[in-house]
Design a protein around this motif. Structure first.
Motif, PDB file in Angstrom:
ATOM      1  N   ILE A   9       8.322  -0.918 -29.431  1.00  0.00           N
ATOM      2  CA  ILE A   9       7.056  -0.811 -29.782  1.00  0.00           C
ATOM      3  C   ILE A   9       6.184  -1.147 -28.599  1.00  0.00           C
ATOM      4  O   ILE A   9       6.199  -2.279 -28.177  1.00  0.00           O
ATOM      5  CB  ILE A   9       6.573  -1.654 -31.054  1.00  0.00           C
ATOM      6  N   PHE A  10       5.116  -0.343 -28.221  1.00  0.00           N
ATOM      7  CA  PHE A  10       4.339  -0.368 -27.209  1.00  0.00           C
ATOM      8  C   PHE A  10       2.985  -0.826 -27.759  1.00  0.00           C
ATOM      9  O   PHE A  10       2.163  -0.108 -28.170  1.00  0.00           O
ATOM     10  CB  PHE A  10       4.048   0.651 -26.343  1.00  0.00           C
ATOM     11  N   PRO A  11       2.504  -2.307 -27.964  1.00  0.00           N
ATOM     12  CA  PRO A  11       1.269  -2.584 -28.439  1.00  0.00           C
ATOM     13  C   PRO A  11      -0.086  -1.948 -27.827  1.00  0.00           C
ATOM     14  O   PRO A  11       0.311  -1.699 -26.678  1.00  0.00           O
ATOM     15  CB  PRO A  11       1.270  -4.277 -28.235  1.00  0.00           C
ATOM     16  N   LEU A  12      -0.911  -1.647 -28.588  1.00  0.00           N
ATOM     17  CA  LEU A  12      -1.872  -1.162 -28.326  1.00  0.00           C
ATOM     18  C   LEU A  12      -3.232  -2.040 -28.305  1.00  0.00           C
ATOM     19  O   LEU A  12      -3.835  -2.409 -29.429  1.00  0.00           O
ATOM     20  CB  LEU A  12      -2.215   0.093 -29.285  1.00  0.00           C
ATOM     21  N   PHE A  13      -3.681  -2.548 -27.112  1.00  0.00           N
ATOM     22  CA  PHE A  13      -4.864  -3.753 -27.101  1.00  0.00           C
ATOM     23  C   PHE A  13      -6.149  -2.956 -26.714  1.00  0.00           C
ATOM     24  O   PHE A  13      -6.437  -2.568 -25.748  1.00  0.00           O
ATOM     25  CB  PHE A  13      -4.489  -4.634 -26.305  1.00  0.00           C
ATOM     26  N   SER A  14      -6.875  -2.656 -27.706  1.00  0.00           N
ATOM     27  CA  SER A  14      -8.067  -1.597 -27.614  1.00  0.00           C
ATOM     28  C   SER A  14      -9.222  -2.750 -27.572  1.00  0.00           C
ATOM     29  O   SER A  14      -8.987  -3.982 -27.729  1.00  0.00           O
ATOM     30  CB  SER A  14      -8.312  -0.982 -28.776  1.00  0.00           C
ATOM     31  N   ILE A  15     -10.089  -2.095 -26.677  1.00  0.00           N
ATOM     32  CA  ILE A  15     -11.492  -3.245 -26.533  1.00  0.00           C
ATOM     33  C   ILE A  15     -12.033  -3.663 -27.634  1.00  0.00           C
ATOM     34  O   ILE A  15     -12.453  -4.807 -27.999  1.00  0.00           O
ATOM     35  CB  ILE A  15     -12.277  -2.292 -25.532  1.00  0.00           C
TER      36      ILE A  15
ATOM     37  N   ALA B 297       2.543  -4.687 -23.212  1.00  0.00           N
ATOM     38  CA  ALA B 297       1.741  -3.146 -23.456  1.00  0.00           C
ATOM     39  C   ALA B 297       2.501  -2.228 -22.420  1.00  0.00           C
ATOM     40  O   ALA B 297       2.624  -0.950 -23.040  1.00  0.00           O
ATOM     41  CB  ALA B 297       0.519  -3.200 -23.101  1.00  0.00           C
ATOM     42  N   LYS B 298       3.274  -2.655 -21.424  1.00  0.00           N
ATOM     43  CA  LYS B 298       3.763  -1.734 -20.120  1.00  0.00           C
ATOM     44  C   LYS B 298       5.397  -1.709 -20.610  1.00  0.00           C
ATOM     45  O   LYS B 298       5.828  -0.479 -20.691  1.00  0.00           O
ATOM     46  CB  LYS B 298       3.772  -2.535 -19.071  1.00  0.00           C
ATOM     47  N   SER B 299       5.970  -2.749 -20.886  1.00  0.00           N
ATOM     48  CA  SER B 299       7.430  -2.638 -21.042  1.00  0.00           C
ATOM     49  C   SER B 299       7.920  -2.634 -22.617  1.00  0.00           C
ATOM     50  O   SER B 299       8.860  -2.203 -22.789  1.00  0.00           O
ATOM     51  CB  SER B 299       7.968  -3.993 -20.683  1.00  0.00           C
ATOM     52  N   GLY B 300       6.870  -2.809 -23.504  1.00  0.00           N
ATOM     53  CA  GLY B 300       7.180  -2.737 -24.966  1.00  0.00           C
ATOM     54  C   GLY B 300       7.946  -3.881 -25.601  1.00  0.00           C
ATOM     55  O   GLY B 300       8.561  -4.822 -24.803  1.00  0.00           O
ATOM     56  N   TRP B 301       8.048  -3.988 -26.898  1.00  0.00           N
ATOM     57  CA  TRP B 301       8.673  -5.129 -27.625  1.00  0.00           C
ATOM     58  C   TRP B 301       9.787  -4.314 -28.084  1.00  0.00           C
ATOM     59  O   TRP B 301       9.819  -3.638 -29.213  1.00  0.00           O
ATOM     60  CB  TRP B 301       7.775  -5.622 -28.622  1.00  0.00           C
ATOM     61  N   ALA B 302      11.132  -5.090 -27.780  1.00  0.00           N
ATOM     62  CA  ALA B 302      12.184  -4.390 -28.501  1.00  0.00           C
ATOM     63  C   ALA B 302      12.470  -4.688 -29.889  1.00  0.00           C
ATOM     64  O   ALA B 302      12.218  -5.856 -30.486  1.00  0.00           O
ATOM     65  CB  ALA B 302      13.486  -4.858 -27.656  1.00  0.00           C
TER      66      ALA B 302
ATOM     67  N   ASP C  98      -1.124  -1.792 -34.423  1.00  0.00           N
ATOM     68  CA  ASP C  98      -1.755  -0.590 -33.739  1.00  0.00           C
ATOM     69  C   ASP C  98      -0.868   0.203 -32.888  1.00  0.00           C
ATOM     70  O   ASP C  98      -0.870   1.430 -33.241  1.00  0.00           O
ATOM     71  CB  ASP C  98      -3.126  -1.239 -32.990  1.00  0.00           C
ATOM     72  N   GLY C  99      -0.110  -0.431 -32.129  1.00  0.00           N
ATOM     73  CA  GLY C  99       0.623   0.349 -31.489  1.00  0.00           C
ATOM     74  C   GLY C  99       1.765   1.168 -32.318  1.00  0.00           C
ATOM     75  O   GLY C  99       2.264   2.195 -32.082  1.00  0.00           O
ATOM     76  N   TRP C 100       2.429   0.267 -33.132  1.00  0.00           N
ATOM     77  CA  TRP C 100       3.339   0.980 -34.050  1.00  0.00           C
ATOM     78  C   TRP C 100       2.891   1.936 -34.732  1.00  0.00           C
ATOM     79  O   TRP C 100       3.372   2.892 -34.824  1.00  0.00           O
ATOM     80  CB  TRP C 100       3.974  -0.303 -34.961  1.00  0.00           C
ATOM     81  N   SER C 101       1.625   1.710 -35.328  1.00  0.00           N
ATOM     82  CA  SER C 101       0.821   2.794 -35.940  1.00  0.00           C
ATOM     83  C   SER C 101       0.835   4.186 -35.156  1.00  0.00           C
ATOM     84  O   SER C 101       0.836   5.329 -35.647  1.00  0.00           O
ATOM     85  CB  SER C 101      -0.525   2.391 -36.733  1.00  0.00           C
TER      86      SER C 101
END
Lengths: 238, 390
Positions: B345-351, B324-329, B40-43
Motif C-alpha cells: 500500500i502506498f500511503p497518500l499524505f495529502s496537505i 509513500a515512495k516504497s510502500g507498506w508491504a 487514504d492510499g489503500w482507498s
C-alpha cells in the motif's frame, strides 16, 4: 519631602474571613503620601504592614474606607484597571525577589517595558540605564540562579525602577540579605528616590531599613500608633 | 506576541518535561497521519485497481442478474441492448458472460465462476490475449491466488463441468494458458476467465452477456432497457465501507495516543500552575491581567503542539516520505481475504490530511492547556506572590 499628594487613605478597614467569622487586619487607617517620600510601615509580624501595602498596590481591595492612588479609587477598580495602574505607575520589590527564573537579568528588567509596548530601542536604553543604577551591567546575561541574594534584589530594584514609576512598594526588601547587601540596596533606593523623585513605601520590621526611612508609620494590630518624620538619617552598619 | 515569547522561554526552561510531552505528542502526529494516509492510499489504490481490473467506467447488469444471489446467475443474461451495440463495436464497452461451474483440480471438486470475455478487449487490464490460443481445450486465465488454491500452473489441464441454459450438464478439459497477478481478488479468487465465444457456445447462449463493462472514457452512460447501470458509488460501496471500518479501528489507536499526550500536558499544566504560583503573582504585580496570564499559560501548553509538529516533521517527513515512495508491504494473509488490497500500500499524505491532523492536535492541546490555566483566574495575587495557595 512631599511635593504633591499621590496616595490618600481614608478610614481604611480590611477584614479577612476566618473560621466562621472575620479577622480585622486593618482598622480605621487614614494617611497621605506625597511625591518623593521615603516612608515605611513598621511593626511586628501580623501588624498589617503587608496588607496595607497590597491595598496601595491594588493587589487587594479595602473592606471599608477609601484608598486613592494616582487619583484612582482602589476599591472601585476592575481587574483590568488595577493591572493598568500597576503596569504604568507602580513598581514592586519583594522579600524573595520574585525574579522570573527562566529569564536573564536583562529580560527580567525588560519585562515591565514589554507590557508597556515600548519600542525595542527605547527598552534597551531603559534597561541598561536601570542596570547601571544598580551596578549590574556586567550581569545582563546571567540568570537569577547564578546571582547572589544581594544581586537578585538589585535586579528586582532595577525591574521596579526601569519604567520610572511614581511609586515603588517594597515589602521586606532586606529580609533575606546580610548587613552589607542591605545597606547597599537601601543606598541605591535612597539615591533613586533623591534623583528621580520616586516615592518609596516600605513594609518592614528590619532596623537596617528603619534607619533609612524619612517617615516612619508604626502599626500595631492593624492600627497606626505613630506617624513620625525622621529628620536625621542614621547610617549605622550593624 | 509577548505570550508567545514568554511561553517559548518557559517551555525551554522546563527542559526534559517539555521534551517528554513534545515527543509523545509528536508520535500522535506521525501515527495519526500515517494511519489516515495509509487508509487514504489503500482507498485510492483499491478504487484504481477496481477500475482497471473489474469495473472500468461502470457496469451494466442484466436486470435478472445479482452477483450476491447465486440463483440469478443461471438466468441473468441476455443479448446486449441496442443502445450499447455501438459502444461494444467501438471497444468502449465489453460484454462478459458469467456461468456457474466446477473444476476438479488434483481430484478435488471446487465451485467456480466462468467468465467469458473477448480476448482482444482493452477496457480492463486483464491479460486476456492468451485466451485467443487456438487449442482443443478451453484456454483459461486464472489469478495467482486461484492458482495457489488449486495448485494449477501454466500449461496444466483441469476438468471443467458446467450447466448450460437448458440445464444440461457437460464437461470438458481446460488448459491454463496464463496466470495473472492482480491486486483485485474479485477477478481472481474462484474465477476462471475464458474466451467469450467458447463460453457462449458452451452455455448455448449465443451473443449473450451477463454484464457489460463500460470504458472509463464514457462519462455519460446511455440508458439500456433490461439492463441496470451500476456506477462507482454503488460498485465501490463495499470497499469504502471496509476502509471506513478500518478507519474507525485506527481512530481508536490515535484517540488513545492523543488522550495520553493530552493527559501529560494537562498534568504538566496543573503542576505548572501549582509550582509557578509565585511567578503568576509576580506577573500580576507587574501589571498583567489575570486573563493575560491565563493566556500565557494556555499558549505555553498549546506550544507543545507546535513544538511537537516540528519534532514530528524532523523524523516524520523522511519516514512517511520513504513509506509513500516504497510502500507498506501487506501481510500475505490480506491477499486471501477477498478484498481489493495490493501487496504494497502506498500511503497518500495529502496537505488536507496534514493540516487537518495539525488542527485536531492543536485544538486538543489548547483545550487541555486552558482547563488547568483557568485556575489562575481564581488565585489570590497577594498569596500567590508569596508562593502560597489561596
Amino acid at each position: 519631602m512631599a511635593d504633591s499628594r499621590i496616595i490618600t487613605i481614608d478610614g481604611l478597614v480590611k477584614k479577612f474571613p476566618m473560621g466562621g467569622g472575620w479577622f480585622t487586619a486593618l482598622s480605621d487607617i487614614s494617611l497621605e503620601f506625597g511625591t518623593g517620600e521615603f516612608a515605611g510601615f513598621v511593626g511586628p509580624s501580623g501588624s498589617g504592614k503587608t496588607t496595607v501595602l497590597n491595598i496601595i498596590g491594588s493587589l487587594d481591595s479595602p473592606s471599608e474606607g477609601e484608598v486613592i492612588v494616582m487619583d484612582k479609587s482602589i476599591g472601585e477598580l476592575s481587574h483590568g484597571e488595577a493591572a493598568k495602574l500597576r503596569n504604568r505607575h507602580l513598581g514592586f520589590i519583594f522579600q524573595t525577589y520574585n525574579l522570573l527564573p527562566v529569564y536573564t537579568v536583562y529580560e527580567n528588567v525588560e519585562f515591565p517595558l514589554l507590557l508597556l509596548n515600548m519600542s525595542p530601542r527605547a527598552r534597551k536604553k531603559a534597561v541598561l540605564e536601570a542596570l547601571e543604577w544598580v551596578g549590574l551591567t556586567d550581569k545582563i546575561k546571567s540568570r537569577p540562579a547564578q546571582l547572589s541574594g544581594g544581586q537578585c534584589q538589585r535586579v528586582a530594584i532595577a525591574r521596579a525602577m526601569v519604567k520610572k514609576p511614581v511609586l515603588v512598594l517594597a515589602d521586606e526588601p532586606t529580609a533575606n540579605l546580610d548587613a552589607d547587601n542591605s545597606h547597599h540596596i537601601l543606598e541605591t533606593m535612597e539615591t533613586l528616590n533623591r534623583e528621580l523623585k520616586t516615592t518609596f513605601i516600605f513594609a518592614t520590621h528590619d532596623h537596617k531599613v528603619i534607619r533609612y526611612l524619612k517617615r516612619k508609620i508604626s502599626l500595631e494590630d492593624g492600627r497606626v500608633v505613630k506617624d513620625e518624620i525622621v529628620k536625621a538619617k542614621r547610617k549605622v552598619k550593624e | 506576541m509577548i505570550a508567545l515569547k514568554l511561553a517559548y522561554r518557559n517551555l525551554k526552561g522546563a527542559g526534559l518535561r517539555t521534551w517528554l510531552n513534545v515527543i509523545v505528542l509528536s508520535f500522535a502526529y506521525v501515527i495519526i497521519i500515517f494511519n489516515q494516509g495509509f487508509l487514504d492510499g489503500w482507498s485510492r489504490q483499491a478504487r484504481e485497481d477496481m477500475i482497471d481490473w473489474e469495473i472500468g467506467g461502470g457496469v451494466y447488469w442484466n436486470a435478472a442478474y445479482d452477483p450476491y444471489d447465486i440463483f440469478t446467475i443461471q438466468d441473468g443474461h441476455g443479448l446486449p441492448p441496442s443502445a450499447l451495440q455501438g459502444l461494444i463495436e467501438d471497444n468502449l464497452a465489453e460484454p462478459v458472460l458469467v456461468a456457474q461451474a466446477a473444476i476438479y483440480p488434483e481430484g478435488r471438486v471446487q465451485s467456480i465462476l466462468l467468465n467469458g470475455i473477448d480476448p482482444g478487449q482493452t477496457i480492463l487490464k486483464l491479460p486476456t490475449a492468451p485466451l485467443a490460443a487456438d487449442i482443443d481445450e478451453i484456454p483459461v486465465l486464472i489469478g495467482t491466488r486461484m492458482a495457489k488454491r488449486t495448485g494449477l500452473q501454466e500449461g496444466d489441464f483441469v476438468t471443467v463441468r458446467w450447466r448450460d441454459v437448458n440445464d444440461t450438464f457437460d464437461a470438458t478439459e481446460a488448459k491454463v494458458v496464463k496466470i495473472m497477478k492482480t491486486n483485485d481478488a474479485n477477478v481472481d479468487i474462484g474465477q476462471l476467465w475464458v474466451p467469450m465465444n467458447r463460453l457462449q457456445t458452451m452455455m448455448s447462449a449465443r451473443g449473450e452477456a451477463t454484464t457489460i463493462i463500460l470504458s472509463p472514457e464514457i462519462t455519460d452512460p446511455p440508458a439500456a432497457v433490461g439492463w441496470e447501470f451500476k456506477d462507482y458509488n454503488f460498485l465501490l460501496k463495499e470497499v469504502r465501507a471496509l476502509i471506513k471500518t478500518k478507519s474507525i479501528g485506527g481512530s481508536t489507536m490515535f484517540i488513545l495516543l492523543l488522550f495520553l499526550a493530552g493527559l501529560a500536558i494537562f498534568d504538566s499544566q496543573m503542576l505548572a500552575v501549582f509550582k509557578r504560583r509565585k511567578e503568576i503573582g509576580t506577573l500580576i504585580a507587574l501589571g498583567m491581567t489575570r486573563t493575560r496570564v491565563v493566556r500565557i499559560f494556555t499558549v505555553e501548553g498549546a506550544m507543545h503542539g507546535i513544538l511537537a509538529a516540528l519534532v514530528a516533521a524532523v523524523y516524520g517527513i523522511p519516514l512517511l516520505g520513504m513509506l509513500a515512495k516504497s510502500g507498506w508491504a501487506m501481510p500475505e494473509v490480506a491477499d486471501t481475504m477477498g478484498i481489493v488490497i495490493a501487496e504494497k500500500i502506498f500511503p497518500l499524505f495529502s496537505i488536507g490530511l496534514i493540516a487537518g491532523t495539525t488542527a485536531v492536535v492543536m485544538i486538543t492541546v489548547t483545550i487541555v492547556s486552558y482547563i488547568p490555566a483557568r485556575k489562575i483566574a481564581q488565585l489570590n495575587p497577594t498569596e500567590a506572590i508569596k508562593g502560597k495557595i489561596s
